[in-house]
Design an enzyme around this catalytic site. Sequence first.
Site, PDB file in Angstrom:
ATOM      1  N   ASP A   1      17.437 -13.978 -17.997  1.00 57.21           N
ATOM      2  CA  ASP A   1      17.028 -12.612 -17.553  1.00 57.21           C
ATOM      3  C   ASP A   1      18.299 -11.809 -18.422  1.00 57.21           C
ATOM      4  OD1 ASP A   1      14.975 -12.341 -16.359  1.00 57.21           O
ATOM      5  OD2 ASP A   1      15.876 -11.107 -14.509  1.00 57.21           O
TER       6      ASP A   1
ATOM      7  N   GLU B   1      20.311 -14.431 -20.822  1.00 55.04           N
ATOM      8  CA  GLU B   1      20.031 -14.198 -21.825  1.00 55.04           C
ATOM      9  C   GLU B   1      20.127 -13.133 -22.826  1.00 55.04           C
ATOM     10  OE1 GLU B   1      19.421 -18.655 -22.944  1.00 55.04           O
ATOM     11  OE2 GLU B   1      18.691 -18.530 -20.808  1.00 55.04           O
ATOM     12  N   PHE B   2      18.425 -12.308 -21.892  1.00 54.91           N
ATOM     13  CA  PHE B   2      17.404 -12.177 -22.770  1.00 54.91           C
ATOM     14  C   PHE B   2      18.380 -10.480 -23.238  1.00 54.91           C
ATOM     15  CE2 PHE B   2      15.093  -7.660 -22.393  1.00 54.91           C
ATOM     16  CZ  PHE B   2      13.935  -8.731 -23.473  1.00 54.91           C
ATOM     17  N   ASP B   3      19.135 -10.691 -21.978  1.00 57.44           N
ATOM     18  CA  ASP B   3      20.144  -9.063 -22.252  1.00 57.44           C
ATOM     19  C   ASP B   3      21.195  -9.405 -23.112  1.00 57.44           C
ATOM     20  OD1 ASP B   3      18.630  -7.564 -20.989  1.00 57.44           O
ATOM     21  OD2 ASP B   3      20.000  -8.547 -19.073  1.00 57.44           O
TER      22      ASP B   3
ATOM     23  N   SER C   1     -16.391   8.227 -19.789  1.00 53.06           N
ATOM     24  CA  SER C   1     -16.423   7.961 -17.719  1.00 53.06           C
ATOM     25  C   SER C   1     -18.200   7.116 -18.015  1.00 53.06           C
ATOM     26  CB  SER C   1     -16.275   8.820 -16.822  1.00 53.06           C
ATOM     27  OG  SER C   1     -17.044   9.523 -16.611  1.00 53.06           O
TER      28      SER C   1
ATOM     29  N   GLU D   1     -15.842  -6.773 -14.227  1.00 46.91           N
ATOM     30  CA  GLU D   1     -14.276  -6.697 -14.652  1.00 46.91           C
ATOM     31  C   GLU D   1     -13.544  -5.815 -12.867  1.00 46.91           C
ATOM     32  OE1 GLU D   1     -12.972  -4.604 -17.890  1.00 46.91           O
ATOM     33  OE2 GLU D   1     -14.637  -5.721 -18.974  1.00 46.91           O
TER      34      GLU D   1
ATOM     35  N   LYS E   1     -12.206  -2.945 -11.573  1.00 46.39           N
ATOM     36  CA  LYS E   1     -11.931  -1.418 -12.194  1.00 46.39           C
ATOM     37  C   LYS E   1     -10.480  -1.046 -11.200  1.00 46.39           C
ATOM     38  CE  LYS E   1     -14.409   3.181 -11.077  1.00 46.39           C
ATOM     39  NZ  LYS E   1     -13.141   3.893 -11.591  1.00 46.39           N
TER      40      LYS E   1
ATOM     41  N   ASP F   1      -7.283   0.904 -10.595  1.00 48.78           N
ATOM     42  CA  ASP F   1      -6.818   2.539 -10.502  1.00 48.78           C
ATOM     43  C   ASP F   1      -6.126   2.965 -10.799  1.00 48.78           C
ATOM     44  OD1 ASP F   1      -7.428   4.691  -8.559  1.00 48.78           O
ATOM     45  OD2 ASP F   1      -7.304   3.930  -6.876  1.00 48.78           O
TER      46      ASP F   1
ATOM     47  N   ARG G   1      -6.239   9.942 -21.542  1.00 48.59           N
ATOM     48  CA  ARG G   1      -8.047  10.486 -21.414  1.00 48.59           C
ATOM     49  C   ARG G   1      -8.012  12.216 -21.607  1.00 48.59           C
ATOM     50  NH1 ARG G   1     -12.775   9.211 -18.745  1.00 48.59           N
ATOM     51  NH2 ARG G   1     -11.380   7.959 -17.563  1.00 48.59           N
TER      52      ARG G   1
ATOM     53  N   GLU H   1      -5.719   0.557 -18.178  1.00 49.23           N
ATOM     54  CA  GLU H   1      -5.533   1.201 -17.393  1.00 49.23           C
ATOM     55  C   GLU H   1      -4.247   1.248 -17.001  1.00 49.23           C
ATOM     56  OE1 GLU H   1      -7.799   2.907 -16.984  1.00 49.23           O
ATOM     57  OE2 GLU H   1      -8.068   4.011 -14.539  1.00 49.23           O
TER      58      GLU H   1
ATOM     59  N   TYR I   1      -8.679  -3.455 -20.886  1.00 59.26           N
ATOM     60  CA  TYR I   1     -10.305  -3.813 -20.304  1.00 59.26           C
ATOM     61  C   TYR I   1     -11.502  -4.036 -21.740  1.00 59.26           C
ATOM     62  CZ  TYR I   1      -9.781   0.883 -18.990  1.00 59.26           C
ATOM     63  OH  TYR I   1      -9.252   2.187 -18.781  1.00 59.26           O
TER      64      TYR I   1
ATOM     65  N   LYS J   1     -18.321   1.278  -7.227  1.00 59.99           N
ATOM     66  CA  LYS J   1     -16.182   1.468  -6.081  1.00 59.99           C
ATOM     67  C   LYS J   1     -17.079   0.831  -3.953  1.00 59.99           C
ATOM     68  CE  LYS J   1     -15.553   5.181  -7.055  1.00 59.99           C
ATOM     69  NZ  LYS J   1     -14.235   5.773  -7.601  1.00 59.99           N
TER      70      LYS J   1
ATOM     71  N   CYS K   1       6.086  24.916  20.204  1.00 62.88           N
ATOM     72  CA  CYS K   1       6.620  24.660  18.375  1.00 62.88           C
ATOM     73  C   CYS K   1       7.489  23.571  19.546  1.00 62.88           C
ATOM     74  CB  CYS K   1       6.784  25.434  18.004  1.00 62.88           C
ATOM     75  SG  CYS K   1       7.576  24.878  16.307  1.00 62.88           S
TER      76      CYS K   1
ATOM     77  N   CYS L   1      10.904  24.809  17.524  1.00 61.97           N
ATOM     78  CA  CYS L   1      11.379  26.130  17.809  1.00 61.97           C
ATOM     79  C   CYS L   1      11.582  26.100  19.737  1.00 61.97           C
ATOM     80  CB  CYS L   1      11.877  27.281  17.021  1.00 61.97           C
ATOM     81  SG  CYS L   1       9.729  27.846  16.763  1.00 61.97           S
TER      82      CYS L   1
ATOM     83  N   CYS M   1       3.029  27.539  14.526  1.00 61.78           N
ATOM     84  CA  CYS M   1       4.391  28.426  15.305  1.00 61.78           C
ATOM     85  C   CYS M   1       4.308  29.719  14.557  1.00 61.78           C
ATOM     86  CB  CYS M   1       4.699  27.564  15.063  1.00 61.78           C
ATOM     87  SG  CYS M   1       6.835  28.297  15.724  1.00 61.78           S
TER      88      CYS M   1
ATOM     89  N   CYS N   1      12.370  29.442  12.898  1.00 61.02           N
ATOM     90  CA  CYS N   1      12.000  28.007  12.851  1.00 61.02           C
ATOM     91  C   CYS N   1      11.940  26.982  12.138  1.00 61.02           C
ATOM     92  CB  CYS N   1      10.196  28.225  13.054  1.00 61.02           C
ATOM     93  SG  CYS N   1       9.581  26.553  13.290  1.00 61.02           S
TER      94      CYS N   1
END
Length: 682
Positions: A34, A36-38, A83, A113, A115, A117, A136, A173, A225, A312, A406, A409, A424, A430
């Site tokens: 990291d 070296e990358f920086d 969709s 594949e 799905k 989310d 979308r 996604e 995908y 699903k 409640c 209160c 309440c 309250c």
Amino acid sequence: MKKEEAKKRIEELSSELHRHNYQYYVLSTPAISDFEFDMKLKELEKLEAEFPDLTYSNSPTKRVGGEVTKEFRQVKHTYPMLSLGNTYSESEIVDFITRIKKIISEDVEYVCELKYDGVAIGLKYENGKLTNAVTRGDGVQGDDVTTNVKTIKSIPLQLQGEDYPNIFEIRGEVLMPHKSFEKLNQGRISRNETPFANPRNAASGSLKMLDSAAVAKRHLDCYLYFVLGEDLPFNNHYDNLVAARKWGLKVPNYIAKCKTTDEIIDFINYWDKARSQLNFDIDGVVIKVNSYAQQQQLGFTAKSPRWAISYKFKAEQVSTKLLSIHYQVGRTGAVTPVANLKPVLLAGTMVKRASLHNADIISKLDVRIGDTVFVEKGGEIIPKILGVETAVRDLFSIPVEFVRTCPECGTQLIRREGESAHYCPNEEGCPPQIKGKLEHFISRKAMNIDSLGEGKIGLLFDKNLIVNVADLYDLKYDQIFGLEKIYAADLEKKERKVSFREKATKNILKGIEASKNVSFPRVLFALGIRYVGETVAKKLTEHFQSMDALMSATYESLVDVHEIGDRIAESVINYFENENHREIINRLKQQGIKMEIEDVVGLKSQKFEGKTFVVSGVFQNFSRNSIKEAIAENGGKNVSSVSGNTNFLVSGDKMGPAKRAKAEKSGVKIITEEEFTEMLNG
Ligand code: IVH
């Protein structure tokens, strides 16, 4: 360094950094540390600062964000974003395959594949460069979120190799890995902000933020995908996906070619179990016909392709023990019972609580303390209890008795006829209800005091400085300055401090002062009268013109107003009958809050008549919205993008350079906040 030399080094560094980025974020096999990358990134940043005209729009330095967008440009999709039809059982998968066999006589190969989310995104690459990223939207056009998407490190800004098509699109996604999600929510809870309900909402919220530097901190990921284009190398879905992987795109390995229904079902069953091991959410499996020729033969219905379908998963369930029930009081006074559970792992996260919703649900489920209960997680943070395993119930257990007073209160709870929630009724005494009112009052669509967030309001309330909305306008610098509070996040025992130093204090007072310019309809909305939302507030103020007239309105005169029914009328009458409310309104009036419609035609002046404005960036003394409001109130027109017809570009901090360039090119006058204020007052 000479320009020639700098150019060469910039190109060298860019290509190295693109490659390391790919190694790290797509392949998860970093080739350098990291550090070296920086160092390389810093070197590039320095060179770009020195030679701004050598900075490429797709430079690896663009990943940290920085550009602030006002609103997203709408972009039409080259190919509509459709969709998929959903299925929930094996037999529906069998039906899907039978339908296909009826149309296609040869053998059909399927690609299975995951799905993912998250939030659908279309990435356009031209000559190997990422040029466009669009959500979308409505399927026909979506938001241009390119600047934000560039901060997602697994999305290549520059492709590898040479055999990619000149122009193509790849869809996928955007999602938030579990770890990033948990960290984000812990932070939000400790700052007293509402946590996101699930990683999908968090990803979607993050992608729509206007400040790309803030997006960069959300640590999003993106799985791809679907490749689209006129000259793709192969005539089938699978091979093009594999090719895309070689171009450096993150096409996950979790895809399989299947020939039979059994193979498809095996894939589904495997991932239904294995998904708990993934570090991101999936909600099912997608099954696609592989051959493009066959896809074409099958075609589309109005909404989705006939050549693909999603399966699903059912929500995961586990059983655990109900330890106790506590009661939460919301901002409206509604009391929600919450089950405290013996912690149990469910869908990748530790579950300790579940909502029991209300007294009816408790008695319907007949849950009792000590019971073994079934818990399910349906996409929300708080899982729900589905039922009780009565066979193993303790012989001496007794039914739950809902609280009568409640917990905040002590007031006796009430239950209105026809409603399932207990309330309440102590609206003014309250604590969560008082805080809720204050939070509503300062919210964006109400008084828009954005220098005061939930946490800050909570602190002022806890210190007894504000009890009602009128108290806000009596706050003094010395009362606020130096206040602090330690919040303990409840997910982890991390503590965070909210404190008011000089800058925060000044900002709060400035924000409160500025809210005196908020128009009467919004003031009425801000009061939080039951059933008086934004639209109703507008209708009432248009009709009655002033708070005095509204306060003395009779029931008959209220229901006479178009679209005001008895429920609203009653609520308004009740509100103003209350002595406390009348006193608060009196104080607000004295403090200079707008209590009447300003001009009969709704305009303050015709000063800006015929003039078109674009307002962009972040301002010192006003919110962007209040500047726009001032333009409209004085007869001007607000538009979102600069064109030859624009007269003024009101420019704040962090305005995008593209906008400035466009304004300069079209000869649009660029004015600062101060110049605008002068125009307004002059
Ligand atoms: S293919 C025309 N593949 O689920 C084919 N979609 O309900 C369009 N999704 O719009 C999509 N994982 O947002 C496809 N492996 C995957 C997917 C996937 C998630 C999302 C996508 C799509 C929605 C359909």
